[in-house]
Design a protein around this motif. Sequence first.
Motif, PDB file in Angstrom:
ATOM      1  N   ARG A  16       4.809   3.703 -19.259  1.00  0.00           N
ATOM      2  CA  ARG A  16       3.238   3.850 -19.339  1.00  0.00           C
ATOM      3  C   ARG A  16       2.882   3.392 -18.026  1.00  0.00           C
ATOM      4  NH1 ARG A  16       3.021  -1.029 -20.517  1.00  0.00           N
ATOM      5  NH2 ARG A  16       2.146  -2.429 -21.908  1.00  0.00           N
ATOM      6  N   THR A  17       1.497   3.670 -17.347  1.00  0.00           N
ATOM      7  CA  THR A  17       1.079   3.197 -16.229  1.00  0.00           C
ATOM      8  C   THR A  17       1.072   1.659 -16.269  1.00  0.00           C
ATOM      9  OG1 THR A  17      -0.617   4.841 -16.275  1.00  0.00           O
ATOM     10  CG2 THR A  17      -1.002   3.010 -15.067  1.00  0.00           C
ATOM     11  N   GLY A  18       1.833   1.215 -15.052  1.00  0.00           N
ATOM     12  CA  GLY A  18       1.991  -0.215 -14.837  1.00  0.00           C
ATOM     13  C   GLY A  18       3.084  -0.875 -15.411  1.00  0.00           C
ATOM     14  N   ILE A  19       4.059  -0.362 -16.528  1.00  0.00           N
ATOM     15  CA  ILE A  19       4.874  -0.824 -17.091  1.00  0.00           C
ATOM     16  C   ILE A  19       6.280  -1.153 -16.187  1.00  0.00           C
ATOM     17  CG2 ILE A  19       6.114   1.092 -17.797  1.00  0.00           C
ATOM     18  CD1 ILE A  19       5.892  -1.327 -20.152  1.00  0.00           C
ATOM     19  N   ASN A  20       6.366  -0.369 -15.216  1.00  0.00           N
ATOM     20  CA  ASN A  20       7.334  -0.695 -14.408  1.00  0.00           C
ATOM     21  C   ASN A  20       6.808  -0.537 -13.040  1.00  0.00           C
ATOM     22  OD1 ASN A  20       9.783  -0.573 -16.158  1.00  0.00           O
ATOM     23  ND2 ASN A  20       9.482   1.711 -16.113  1.00  0.00           N
ATOM     24  N   GLN A  21       6.518  -1.678 -12.440  1.00  0.00           N
ATOM     25  CA  GLN A  21       5.765  -2.000 -11.286  1.00  0.00           C
ATOM     26  C   GLN A  21       6.411  -1.227 -10.183  1.00  0.00           C
ATOM     27  OE1 GLN A  21       5.835  -5.541  -8.895  1.00  0.00           O
ATOM     28  NE2 GLN A  21       3.516  -5.556  -9.245  1.00  0.00           N
ATOM     29  N   THR A  22       5.790  -0.447  -9.371  1.00  0.00           N
ATOM     30  CA  THR A  22       6.296   0.337  -8.243  1.00  0.00           C
ATOM     31  C   THR A  22       5.862  -0.759  -6.896  1.00  0.00           C
ATOM     32  OG1 THR A  22       5.850   2.376  -9.119  1.00  0.00           O
ATOM     33  CG2 THR A  22       6.064   2.430  -6.751  1.00  0.00           C
ATOM     34  N   HIS A  23       6.899  -0.646  -5.992  1.00  0.00           N
ATOM     35  CA  HIS A  23       6.850  -1.417  -4.811  1.00  0.00           C
ATOM     36  C   HIS A  23       6.819  -0.358  -3.621  1.00  0.00           C
ATOM     37  CE1 HIS A  23       6.683  -4.255  -1.356  1.00  0.00           C
ATOM     38  NE2 HIS A  23       7.936  -3.354  -0.881  1.00  0.00           N
ATOM     39  N   ILE A  24       5.942  -0.196  -2.759  1.00  0.00           N
ATOM     40  CA  ILE A  24       5.652   0.817  -1.871  1.00  0.00           C
ATOM     41  C   ILE A  24       5.496  -0.042  -0.566  1.00  0.00           C
ATOM     42  CG2 ILE A  24       4.902   2.909  -0.552  1.00  0.00           C
ATOM     43  CD1 ILE A  24       4.709   3.896  -3.495  1.00  0.00           C
ATOM     44  N   ALA A  25       6.096   0.140   0.604  1.00  0.00           N
ATOM     45  CA  ALA A  25       5.714  -0.793   1.953  1.00  0.00           C
ATOM     46  C   ALA A  25       5.452   0.372   2.754  1.00  0.00           C
ATOM     47  CB  ALA A  25       6.949  -1.589   2.502  1.00  0.00           C
ATOM     48  N   PHE A  26       4.252   0.379   3.329  1.00  0.00           N
ATOM     49  CA  PHE A  26       3.768   1.124   4.547  1.00  0.00           C
ATOM     50  C   PHE A  26       3.856   0.657   5.853  1.00  0.00           C
ATOM     51  CE2 PHE A  26       1.140   2.582   0.748  1.00  0.00           C
ATOM     52  CZ  PHE A  26       1.589   3.915   0.706  1.00  0.00           C
ATOM     53  N   ILE A  27       4.408   1.443   6.874  1.00  0.00           N
ATOM     54  CA  ILE A  27       4.422   0.871   8.416  1.00  0.00           C
ATOM     55  C   ILE A  27       2.977   0.550   8.705  1.00  0.00           C
ATOM     56  CG2 ILE A  27       5.262   1.520  10.499  1.00  0.00           C
ATOM     57  CD1 ILE A  27       7.385   3.384   9.132  1.00  0.00           C
ATOM     58  N   ALA A  28       3.271  -0.634   9.296  1.00  0.00           N
ATOM     59  CA  ALA A  28       1.740  -0.849  10.059  1.00  0.00           C
ATOM     60  C   ALA A  28       1.984  -1.016  11.572  1.00  0.00           C
ATOM     61  CB  ALA A  28       1.271  -2.233   9.592  1.00  0.00           C
ATOM     62  N   PRO A  29       1.048  -0.236  12.345  1.00  0.00           N
ATOM     63  CA  PRO A  29       1.065  -0.223  13.809  1.00  0.00           C
ATOM     64  C   PRO A  29       0.942  -1.786  14.414  1.00  0.00           C
ATOM     65  CG  PRO A  29      -0.916   0.495  13.062  1.00  0.00           C
ATOM     66  CD  PRO A  29      -0.341   0.187  11.964  1.00  0.00           C
ATOM     67  N   SER A  30       0.523  -2.596  13.667  1.00  0.00           N
ATOM     68  CA  SER A  30       0.072  -4.162  14.305  1.00  0.00           C
ATOM     69  C   SER A  30      -0.134  -5.064  13.402  1.00  0.00           C
ATOM     70  CB  SER A  30      -0.852  -3.882  15.401  1.00  0.00           C
ATOM     71  OG  SER A  30      -2.249  -3.732  14.541  1.00  0.00           O
ATOM     72  N   LYS A  31      -0.100  -6.309  13.763  1.00  0.00           N
ATOM     73  CA  LYS A  31      -0.331  -7.484  12.889  1.00  0.00           C
ATOM     74  C   LYS A  31      -1.885  -7.365  12.544  1.00  0.00           C
ATOM     75  CE  LYS A  31       2.992 -10.766  14.858  1.00  0.00           C
ATOM     76  NZ  LYS A  31       3.207 -11.891  15.441  1.00  0.00           N
ATOM     77  N   ASP A  32      -2.757  -6.891  13.471  1.00  0.00           N
ATOM     78  CA  ASP A  32      -4.243  -6.626  13.256  1.00  0.00           C
ATOM     79  C   ASP A  32      -4.317  -5.706  12.068  1.00  0.00           C
ATOM     80  OD1 ASP A  32      -4.773  -8.478  14.777  1.00  0.00           O
ATOM     81  OD2 ASP A  32      -5.344  -7.378  16.424  1.00  0.00           O
ATOM     82  N   ALA A  33      -3.384  -4.723  12.028  1.00  0.00           N
ATOM     83  CA  ALA A  33      -3.602  -3.733  10.968  1.00  0.00           C
ATOM     84  C   ALA A  33      -2.934  -4.083   9.645  1.00  0.00           C
ATOM     85  CB  ALA A  33      -2.656  -2.393  11.258  1.00  0.00           C
ATOM     86  N   VAL A  34      -2.332  -5.058   9.640  1.00  0.00           N
ATOM     87  CA  VAL A  34      -1.713  -5.879   8.407  1.00  0.00           C
ATOM     88  C   VAL A  34      -2.909  -6.532   7.766  1.00  0.00           C
ATOM     89  CG1 VAL A  34      -0.216  -7.381   7.227  1.00  0.00           C
ATOM     90  CG2 VAL A  34       0.572  -5.969   8.939  1.00  0.00           C
ATOM     91  N   HIS A  35      -3.566  -7.108   8.647  1.00  0.00           N
ATOM     92  CA  HIS A  35      -4.513  -7.886   8.172  1.00  0.00           C
ATOM     93  C   HIS A  35      -6.044  -6.917   7.425  1.00  0.00           C
ATOM     94  CE1 HIS A  35      -3.920 -12.025   9.184  1.00  0.00           C
ATOM     95  NE2 HIS A  35      -2.992 -11.436   9.932  1.00  0.00           N
ATOM     96  N   ALA A  36      -6.096  -6.000   8.347  1.00  0.00           N
ATOM     97  CA  ALA A  36      -7.338  -4.982   7.981  1.00  0.00           C
ATOM     98  C   ALA A  36      -6.786  -4.418   6.648  1.00  0.00           C
ATOM     99  CB  ALA A  36      -7.529  -4.026   8.933  1.00  0.00           C
ATOM    100  N   PHE A  37      -5.397  -4.086   6.380  1.00  0.00           N
ATOM    101  CA  PHE A  37      -4.850  -3.336   5.170  1.00  0.00           C
ATOM    102  C   PHE A  37      -5.272  -4.491   4.073  1.00  0.00           C
ATOM    103  CE2 PHE A  37      -1.553  -4.350   2.437  1.00  0.00           C
ATOM    104  CZ  PHE A  37      -1.145  -3.186   1.817  1.00  0.00           C
ATOM    105  N   HIS A  38      -5.044  -5.654   4.230  1.00  0.00           N
ATOM    106  CA  HIS A  38      -5.333  -6.724   3.286  1.00  0.00           C
ATOM    107  C   HIS A  38      -6.711  -6.651   2.705  1.00  0.00           C
ATOM    108  CE1 HIS A  38      -4.834 -10.868   1.339  1.00  0.00           C
ATOM    109  NE2 HIS A  38      -3.798 -10.222   0.724  1.00  0.00           N
ATOM    110  N   GLU A  39      -7.544  -6.899   3.907  1.00  0.00           N
ATOM    111  CA  GLU A  39      -8.946  -6.972   3.721  1.00  0.00           C
ATOM    112  C   GLU A  39      -9.550  -5.887   2.854  1.00  0.00           C
ATOM    113  OE1 GLU A  39     -10.742  -8.005   7.300  1.00  0.00           O
ATOM    114  OE2 GLU A  39      -9.354 -10.040   7.578  1.00  0.00           O
ATOM    115  N   ALA A  40      -9.202  -4.875   3.460  1.00  0.00           N
ATOM    116  CA  ALA A  40      -9.825  -3.349   2.807  1.00  0.00           C
ATOM    117  C   ALA A  40      -9.058  -3.245   1.445  1.00  0.00           C
ATOM    118  CB  ALA A  40      -9.137  -2.246   3.746  1.00  0.00           C
ATOM    119  N   GLY A  41      -8.226  -3.723   0.881  1.00  0.00           N
ATOM    120  CA  GLY A  41      -7.395  -3.425  -0.367  1.00  0.00           C
ATOM    121  C   GLY A  41      -8.163  -4.358  -1.195  1.00  0.00           C
ATOM    122  N   ILE A  42      -8.402  -5.739  -0.782  1.00  0.00           N
ATOM    123  CA  ILE A  42      -9.020  -6.631  -1.820  1.00  0.00           C
ATOM    124  C   ILE A  42     -10.724  -6.134  -1.966  1.00  0.00           C
ATOM    125  CG2 ILE A  42      -9.971  -8.734  -1.845  1.00  0.00           C
ATOM    126  CD1 ILE A  42      -7.338  -9.990  -0.658  1.00  0.00           C
ATOM    127  N   ALA A  43     -11.250  -5.616  -0.845  1.00  0.00           N
ATOM    128  CA  ALA A  43     -12.450  -5.105  -0.887  1.00  0.00           C
ATOM    129  C   ALA A  43     -12.603  -3.846  -2.033  1.00  0.00           C
ATOM    130  CB  ALA A  43     -13.223  -4.796   0.263  1.00  0.00           C
TER     131      ALA A  43
END
Length: 137
Positions: free
Chosen positions: A66-93
């Motif tokens: 069922r949804t969420g029973i087997n947690q999936t892990h996916i890593a996306f390539i980020a072009p910079s450390k700044d993009a990693v921070h923006a990803f994190h902030e946008a995702g929480i928001a």
Amino acid sequence: MFDHSGIVVGDLARARAFYDAIGKPLGLVSADNGDQAFVFGKSKEEPIPYLWVGTLRPSYWAEGSRTGINQTHIAFIAPSKDAVHAFHEAGIAAGGTDHGAPGPREGAMGYYGAFLLDPDGNNIEAAFRDNLPYLRT
């Protein structure tokens, strides 16, 4: 790098808002794939790799899945450390949950990443590797 992957979510609109938010700093976009799914990737011109996100029960699921029973892990390539921070902030928001703040990761030389749980509990990551410039998006 991957050709494609897929995850099942409980609320397609909520999932799309989350993935649209984290996609922006990584240069990724979503596109309709029927009324019960969307695909997430670089562009119409460069469709692979992609992530399929939908509410349909896949035919390959094992009994009891069922949804969420087997947690999936996916890593996306980020072009910079700044993009990693923006990803994190946008995702929480956009309704995600912090699962590892942006920063260097031990044991992975030149690796800088951040982890989020999407609204259905899947582990989504943005990864920047300063020692592998060919991975820039």
